[in-house]
Design a protein around this motif. Structure first.
Motif, mmCIF file in Angstrom:
data_model
loop_
_atom_site.group_PDB
_atom_site.id
_atom_site.type_symbol
_atom_site.label_atom_id
_atom_site.label_comp_id
_atom_site.label_asym_id
_atom_site.label_seq_id
_atom_site.Cartn_x
_atom_site.Cartn_y
_atom_site.Cartn_z
ATOM 1 N N ALA A 1 0.823 -1.214 0.000
ATOM 2 C CA ALA A 1 0.000 0.000 0.000
ATOM 3 C C ALA A 1 0.858 1.266 0.000
ATOM 4 C CB ALA A 1 -0.938 0.001 1.199
ATOM 5 N N ARG A 2 2.077 1.188 0.562
ATOM 6 C CA ARG A 2 3.002 2.330 0.539
ATOM 7 C C ARG A 2 3.834 2.338 -0.744
ATOM 8 N NH1 ARG A 2 0.343 1.763 4.461
ATOM 9 N NH2 ARG A 2 -1.059 2.906 3.093
ATOM 10 N N GLN A 3 3.680 1.313 -1.561
ATOM 11 C CA GLN A 3 4.456 1.172 -2.797
ATOM 12 C C GLN A 3 5.957 1.216 -2.526
ATOM 13 O OE1 GLN A 3 2.957 3.304 -6.281
ATOM 14 N NE2 GLN A 3 1.005 3.671 -5.210
ATOM 15 N N GLY A 4 6.350 0.400 -1.556
ATOM 16 C CA GLY A 4 7.770 0.337 -1.197
ATOM 17 C C GLY A 4 8.247 1.630 -0.569
ATOM 18 N N GLN A 5 9.252 2.255 -1.188
ATOM 19 C CA GLN A 5 9.852 3.471 -0.639
ATOM 20 C C GLN A 5 9.096 4.742 -1.011
ATOM 21 O OE1 GLN A 5 13.788 2.719 -2.461
ATOM 22 N NE2 GLN A 5 14.633 2.710 -0.407
ATOM 23 N N LEU A 6 8.040 4.624 -1.807
ATOM 24 C CA LEU A 6 7.409 5.814 -2.381
ATOM 25 C C LEU A 6 6.717 6.697 -1.356
ATOM 26 C CD1 LEU A 6 6.824 7.375 -4.973
ATOM 27 C CD2 LEU A 6 4.750 5.992 -5.252
ATOM 28 N N TYR A 7 5.960 6.104 -0.439
ATOM 29 C CA TYR A 7 5.173 6.886 0.517
ATOM 30 C C TYR A 7 5.680 6.691 1.949
ATOM 31 C CZ TYR A 7 1.808 7.640 -3.238
ATOM 32 O OH TYR A 7 1.215 8.016 -4.417
ATOM 33 N N GLY A 8 5.763 7.808 2.675
ATOM 34 C CA GLY A 8 6.121 7.756 4.080
ATOM 35 C C GLY A 8 4.927 7.358 4.923
ATOM 36 N N PHE A 9 5.187 7.095 6.202
ATOM 37 C CA PHE A 9 4.129 6.692 7.123
ATOM 38 C C PHE A 9 4.587 6.927 8.553
ATOM 39 C CE2 PHE A 9 6.741 3.114 5.833
ATOM 40 C CZ PHE A 9 7.106 2.502 7.026
ATOM 41 N N ARG A 10 3.681 6.738 9.485
ATOM 42 C CA ARG A 10 3.996 6.906 10.909
ATOM 43 C C ARG A 10 4.592 5.619 11.483
ATOM 44 N NH1 ARG A 10 1.045 10.695 14.302
ATOM 45 N NH2 ARG A 10 0.049 12.325 13.044
ATOM 46 N N TRP A 11 5.490 5.812 12.443
ATOM 47 C CA TRP A 11 6.141 4.681 13.103
ATOM 48 C C TRP A 11 6.168 4.946 14.609
ATOM 49 C CZ3 TRP A 11 8.477 -0.013 11.989
ATOM 50 C CH2 TRP A 11 9.368 -0.518 12.925
ATOM 51 N N LYS A 12 5.762 3.970 15.406
ATOM 52 C CA LYS A 12 5.834 4.100 16.855
ATOM 53 C C LYS A 12 7.154 3.550 17.349
ATOM 54 C CE LYS A 12 3.426 3.203 21.206
ATOM 55 N NZ LYS A 12 2.186 2.726 21.852
ATOM 56 N N ASP A 13 7.993 4.435 17.881
ATOM 57 C CA ASP A 13 9.258 4.031 18.491
ATOM 58 C C ASP A 13 8.961 3.680 19.941
ATOM 59 O OD1 ASP A 13 11.716 3.796 19.707
ATOM 60 O OD2 ASP A 13 12.589 5.552 18.736
ATOM 61 N N TRP A 14 8.868 2.409 20.248
ATOM 62 C CA TRP A 14 8.435 1.972 21.571
ATOM 63 C C TRP A 14 9.371 2.429 22.688
ATOM 64 C CZ3 TRP A 14 3.878 -0.329 22.935
ATOM 65 C CH2 TRP A 14 3.055 -0.763 21.887
ATOM 66 N N SER A 15 10.594 2.770 22.359
ATOM 67 C CA SER A 15 11.538 3.221 23.386
ATOM 68 C C SER A 15 11.505 4.731 23.593
ATOM 69 C CB SER A 15 12.967 2.793 23.025
ATOM 70 O OG SER A 15 13.407 3.465 21.850
ATOM 71 N N ASP A 16 10.793 5.461 22.704
ATOM 72 C CA ASP A 16 10.786 6.926 22.791
ATOM 73 C C ASP A 16 9.570 7.467 22.049
ATOM 74 O OD1 ASP A 16 11.381 9.593 23.064
ATOM 75 O OD2 ASP A 16 13.170 9.553 21.794
ATOM 76 N N PHE A 17 8.421 7.485 22.724
ATOM 77 C CA PHE A 17 7.201 7.973 22.066
ATOM 78 C C PHE A 17 6.391 8.899 22.959
ATOM 79 C CE2 PHE A 17 5.849 4.219 24.371
ATOM 80 C CZ PHE A 17 4.560 4.494 24.802
ATOM 81 N N LYS A 18 6.976 9.365 24.067
ATOM 82 C CA LYS A 18 6.274 10.264 24.989
ATOM 83 C C LYS A 18 7.092 11.513 25.256
ATOM 84 C CE LYS A 18 4.115 6.500 27.679
ATOM 85 N NZ LYS A 18 4.004 5.928 29.046
ATOM 86 N N SER A 19 6.414 12.555 25.708
ATOM 87 C CA SER A 19 7.077 13.795 26.096
ATOM 88 C C SER A 19 7.751 13.680 27.453
ATOM 89 C CB SER A 19 6.055 14.943 26.134
ATOM 90 O OG SER A 19 4.992 14.617 27.041
ATOM 91 N N CYS A 20 7.489 12.587 28.144
ATOM 92 C CA CYS A 20 8.022 12.365 29.484
ATOM 93 C C CYS A 20 8.855 11.087 29.488
ATOM 94 C CB CYS A 20 6.876 12.259 30.482
ATOM 95 S SG CYS A 20 5.675 10.973 30.033
ATOM 96 N N ARG A 21 9.266 10.651 30.681
ATOM 97 C CA ARG A 21 9.967 9.383 30.792
ATOM 98 C C ARG A 21 9.027 8.242 30.420
ATOM 99 N NH1 ARG A 21 14.818 9.546 33.477
ATOM 100 N NH2 ARG A 21 15.336 11.507 34.529
ATOM 101 N N PRO A 22 9.579 7.131 29.903
ATOM 102 C CA PRO A 22 8.731 6.016 29.475
ATOM 103 C C PRO A 22 7.815 5.474 30.567
ATOM 104 C CG PRO A 22 10.961 5.740 28.649
ATOM 105 C CD PRO A 22 11.006 6.893 29.599
ATOM 106 N N SER A 23 8.235 5.581 31.826
ATOM 107 C CA SER A 23 7.443 5.037 32.929
ATOM 108 C C SER A 23 6.344 5.981 33.394
ATOM 109 C CB SER A 23 8.351 4.703 34.119
ATOM 110 O OG SER A 23 9.025 5.877 34.569
ATOM 111 N N LYS A 24 6.325 7.211 32.868
ATOM 112 C CA LYS A 24 5.368 8.216 33.308
ATOM 113 C C LYS A 24 4.246 8.403 32.289
ATOM 114 C CE LYS A 24 7.927 9.277 36.916
ATOM 115 N NZ LYS A 24 7.499 8.963 38.300
ATOM 116 N N LYS A 25 3.240 9.139 32.714
ATOM 117 C CA LYS A 25 2.144 9.537 31.840
ATOM 118 C C LYS A 25 2.356 10.991 31.449
ATOM 119 C CE LYS A 25 -2.928 9.777 31.662
ATOM 120 N NZ LYS A 25 -4.195 9.570 32.413
ATOM 121 N N PRO A 26 2.192 11.348 30.161
ATOM 122 C CA PRO A 26 2.416 12.737 29.741
ATOM 123 C C PRO A 26 1.611 13.739 30.560
ATOM 124 C CG PRO A 26 2.194 11.345 27.811
ATOM 125 C CD PRO A 26 1.848 10.484 28.999
ATOM 126 N N GLY A 27 2.269 14.847 30.933
ATOM 127 C CA GLY A 27 1.625 15.935 31.666
ATOM 128 C C GLY A 27 1.812 17.236 30.926
#
Length: 210
Positions: free
Chosen positions: A68-94
């Motif tokens: 569906a992305r036609q290989g390299q043609l279209y970008g998309f979103r990626w969840k980086d499980w080690s860095d996806f919050k504005s806070c520390r990984p163990s916290k909830k965003p405030g």
């Protein structure tokens, strides 16, 4: 640039390997000293979305996403499980996690950023793909309501306040975010290990500038 505002299946990206890279030009002088410089203002992240033993349904989802992305043609979103919050990984965003600007009595738009600090040094990373429904904002520690006091553009990471903050007031935010990426290959190789499972060992993904 061509970008599909859809996230790579989070259950498939869980356990992936990757992180930031920098580019540094190093010149060794005759004295033995070095001169170091970088043409990059911001780091670039790379990941390997390759999956180990998975169900055939998971492999089908991977191939479908790739096609569906036609290989390299279209970008998309990626969840980086080690860095996806504005806070520390163990916290909830405030709402006070990250300082995104200071009011001057006129400016109403502020770019989401995440700051990385170590000792006296700091790097401010622009966040351009916040996750809808997770952004919370405060002005001088007073919480703002989305849809009433501010709007968030999830395609750019721009916060638009309905009223310009007073001069000197600190604007802060908390959020979750994705990384804009594309496949770094035009070929996906899969293998079937049994009637119910298979694997795709190498699926490189690289961050794109927007």
């Amino acid at each position: 640039m061509s970008f599909h505002d859809i996230r790579f299946p989070a259950n498939l990206s869980f356990g992936s390997v990757g992180g930031p890279e920098r580019r540094t030009d190093i010149v060794s002088l005759t004295s033995g000293h070095e001169e170091r410089n970088t043409p990059w203002a911001h780091s670039r992240r790379r990941y390997d979305a390759g999956v180990g033993m998975r169900s055939l349904d998971d492999l089908e989802a991977l191939v479908a996403f790739f096609e569906a992305r036609q290989g390299q043609l279209y970008g998309f979103r990626w969840k980086d499980w080690s860095d996806f919050k504005s806070c520390r990984p163990s916290k909830k965003p405030g709402e006070d996690d990250q300082v995104i600007g200071t009011g001057d009595g006129q400016k109403t738009q502020f770019q989401l950023v995440k700051r990385y600090r170590s000792g006296p040094a700091e790097y401010a990373r622009p966040i351009v793909k916040p996750v809808a429904g997770t952004v919370i904002v405060a002005v001088q520690s007073t919480p703002m309501r989305e849809g009433v006091h501010f709007e968030i553009d999830t395609s750019t990471g721009l916060v638009s306040l309905d009223t310009a903050p007073p001069e000197g007031s600190v604007v802060t935010a908390g959020f979750e975010f994705d990384v804009p990426v594309r496949f770094d290959t035009n070929r996906i190789q899969t293998s079937v290990a049994s009637f119910q499972a298979g694997q795709a060992p190498d699926v490189p993904v690289v961050e794109v500038r927007l």
